[in-house]
Design an enzyme around this catalytic site. Sequence first.
Site: not given
Ligand SMILES: C[S@@+](CC[C@H](N)C(=O)[O-])C[C@H]1O[C@@H](n2cnc3c(N)ncnc32)[C@H](O)[C@@H]1O
Length: 289
Positions: A19, A42, A97, A115, A147-148, A168
């Site tokens: 962050h 993500h 984030s 997400e 999908d991100g 992330d």
């Molecule tokens: C480490 S966390 C993110 C934390 C966030 N970036 C933060 O700093 O607050 C990872 C997130 O990615 C999501 N995720 C997993 N695979 C994904 C994908 N293919 N596309 C988008 N989101 C995904 C998970 O559900 C989870 O909420």
Amino acid sequence: MLSYRHAFHAGNHADILKHLAWLGVISHLKRKTKPFVVFDTHAGAGQYALNSDQAQLNREYDSGITRLENVQPASALLSDYMSVVTPMIEAGIYPGSPGLTVRTMRGQDAAHMMELHPSEFPALQTNLAPFTTAQGQSGSIHLHHRDGLEGLVAMTPPTPNRGAILIDPPYEVKNEYKQVADTLKAVFQRWQNAQVVVWYPLLSERAKEKAELCLNMVHEISALGKNCFKAEFTITENTHDAGMYGSGVCIINPAWQLDEHLTQSMKEVCKAMGPEAGFSLEWLKQEEA
Ligand SMILES: C[S@@+](CC[C@H](N)C(=O)[O-])C[C@H]1O[C@@H](n2cnc3c(N)ncnc32)[C@H](O)[C@@H]1O
């Protein structure tokens, strides 16, 4: 596989490094009045209640953000971070984030947050509702249930093409490391001046295969932009069974002096974390101006 939930880890040491780096990127973008576009591939739930069952399970925030409670920040970046985080912590919440982004972007800027998790996405919508429904000041905020990495390729380059990406992933599955590298290769074919922050875990010998995949990913993505550095924050010794002993961010096309700002703020963080904490920053690619 979507079993990762960030609520268990909110406010831990990895969040602090990630962050600070992300806020540093946004702060530099804000030095010009021109609008920018940011992507968070993500996003998670946007913010996390520290009294939830998940956050309480291991209370990871106690060895993270709680340690910064009494710090009087000297560096500009840590000061910016604490000015957003402190009032939220006082309300029992740690921002993810997206929570940081919406509190720091301006009316002329845009953000795309992705997400995939079926319950994290509605939580993200709820948590960001005060910002997505407000007009003007918060800028243009778009939440995508998709999908991100796929979404990032589909939505780049943005207009205007001044902006940044935060990647992330949970790295639950081994091929996520390669997916990140392949995605960024596709993005850089069309958006060469993107600033990118990729978070990654530092894993001990016990998780050797993932650690090697991670090293390969960092090596591959470091070549994509004009400049690149990695910054790593360790919280314990790297012994065979340490597991995740810290984490890193790989920053492609960092703004001028971001390395110095991050170093100054992380020195203060390390001091507050205790004697085992360490920080290092290494340039992986530097092209002449
Ligand atoms: C480490 S966390 C993110 C934390 C966030 N970036 C933060 O700093 O607050 C990872 C997130 O990615 C999501 N995720 C997993 N695979 C994904 C994908 N293919 N596309 C988008 N989101 C995904 C998970 O559900 C989870 O909420």
